[in-house]
Enzyme design. Structure first.
Site, short mmCIF file in Angstrom:
data_model
loop_
_atom_site.label_atom_id
_atom_site.label_comp_id
_atom_site.label_asym_id
_atom_site.label_seq_id
_atom_site.Cartn_x
_atom_site.Cartn_y
_atom_site.Cartn_z
CE LYS A 14 -41.08 56.31 -63.81
NZ LYS A 14 -40.73 54.43 -64.08
CE1 TYR A 54 -39.39 53.38 -58.81
CE2 TYR A 54 -38.34 55.67 -58.96
CZ TYR A 54 -38.84 54.54 -59.90
OH TYR A 54 -39.68 54.44 -60.58
NE ARG A 106 -45.63 52.11 -66.86
CZ ARG A 106 -44.48 51.55 -66.29
NH1 ARG A 106 -45.90 50.09 -65.63
NH2 ARG A 106 -44.32 52.45 -64.45
CG ASN A 126 -41.65 52.85 -66.66
OD1 ASN A 126 -41.45 54.43 -66.77
ND2 ASN A 126 -41.72 51.36 -66.82
CG HIS A 129 -44.16 55.58 -59.93
ND1 HIS A 129 -43.14 54.56 -58.94
CD2 HIS A 129 -44.12 56.47 -58.41
CE1 HIS A 129 -43.57 54.07 -58.28
NE2 HIS A 129 -44.35 54.46 -57.85
CD GLU A 140 -44.56 55.34 -54.02
OE1 GLU A 140 -43.99 54.00 -55.04
OE2 GLU A 140 -45.42 55.37 -54.98
P1 ADP Z 1 -43.06 49.42 -62.11
O1 ADP Z 1 -43.39 50.90 -62.00
O2 ADP Z 1 -44.10 49.35 -63.07
O3 ADP Z 1 -43.90 49.61 -60.49
P2 ADP Z 1 -41.09 48.13 -61.02
O4 ADP Z 1 -41.11 49.37 -59.56
O5 ADP Z 1 -40.69 46.92 -60.75
O6 ADP Z 1 -41.67 48.23 -61.97
O7 ADP Z 1 -39.31 49.84 -61.74
C1 ADP Z 1 -39.16 50.58 -60.98
C2 ADP Z 1 -38.59 51.18 -62.73
O8 ADP Z 1 -37.33 50.54 -62.87
C3 ADP Z 1 -39.63 50.94 -63.61
O9 ADP Z 1 -40.93 51.31 -64.44
C4 ADP Z 1 -38.19 51.24 -64.55
O10 ADP Z 1 -38.42 52.24 -65.49
C5 ADP Z 1 -37.68 49.94 -64.20
N1 ADP Z 1 -36.90 49.41 -64.86
C6 ADP Z 1 -37.28 48.28 -64.11
N2 ADP Z 1 -37.10 46.85 -64.21
C7 ADP Z 1 -36.02 47.14 -65.30
C8 ADP Z 1 -34.91 46.73 -65.62
N3 ADP Z 1 -34.86 45.40 -65.25
N4 ADP Z 1 -34.54 46.99 -66.20
C9 ADP Z 1 -33.86 48.63 -66.62
N5 ADP Z 1 -35.06 49.18 -65.83
C10 ADP Z 1 -35.65 48.76 -65.04
#
Ligand code: ADP
Length: 171
Positions: A14, A54, A106, A126, A129, A140
């Site tokens: 990212k 997303y 992370r 973080n 992805h 994806e």
């Molecule tokens: P991951 O990336 O660990 O698979 P998700 O698909 O649930 O997690 O979410 C995508 C991205 O959205 C996360 O990596 C993070 O950057 C952001 N994100 C997820 N949940 C939240 C939240 N509650 N508040 C702010 N940002 C969030």
């Protein structure tokens, strides 16, 4: 069914990962576990690309993510190898850096939390992805790459990772 060593996952560094100069570190962690890099490119994503990527997430978080993911260049990659999806998620760590295990990307390189991102009204930062399942990975990969950008080739180390007989070592 394909052999498990053919599993592929989609990984993106990212914008914060690039700004923190962590490209090499992230690539290195995935390389050293034995995964094979089969596609890589740097790009600045547009809102539509991020929105589609997303599309499962709720609208508020998706809006935050569009701002985050289009804020600078990202690196899109495809990694291949046995259990590529699960192994990569293990190395990446859980979504919130505050609670990601030590030893994960992370957990080791960033200190963001939901408390802080909520307060500031933004996506949690973080660094990286990684696809959540092989089905998600397939979608994806075709979203971010043309078929000809993903390269089939052999790595010498696959002999030791996957060869059943280990018969090419001793002279
Ligand atoms: P991951 O990336 O660990 O698979 P998700 O698909 O649930 O997690 O979410 C995508 C991205 O959205 C996360 O990596 C993070 O950057 C952001 N994100 C997820 N949940 C939240 C939240 N509650 N508040 C702010 N940002 C969030």
């Amino acid at each position: 069914m394909n052999h498990p060593k053919k599993e592929r996952t989609f990984v993106a560094i990212k914008p914060d990962g690039i700004q923190r100069s962590l490209i090499g570190e992230i690539v290195s962690r995935l390389e050293r576990v034995g995964l094979k890099l089969v596609a890589i490119k740097m790009l600045v994503a547009n809102s539509g690309q991020v929105e589609e990527h997303y599309s499962q997430l709720d609208e508020k978080i998706r809006k935050y993510l569009i701002k985050y993911m289009t804020s600078g260049p990202i690196i899109a990659m495809v990694w291949e190898g046995a259990h590529a999806v699960k192994i990569t998620r293990k190395i990446v760590g859980c979504t919130e850096p505050l609670t990601s295990d030590v030893g994960t990307i992370r957990g080791d390189y960033v200190l963001d939390s939901y408390a802080m991102s909520d307060e500031d009204g933004r996506a949690v930062r973080n660094l990286i992805h990684a696809s959540g399942s092989p089905e998600e990975a397939e979608k994806e990969i075709s979203h971010w790459f043309k078929p000809e950008e993903v390269i089939d080739y052999r790595l010498v180390q696959e002999e030791i990772l996957y060869d059943v007989n280990l018969d090419g070592i001793l002279e």
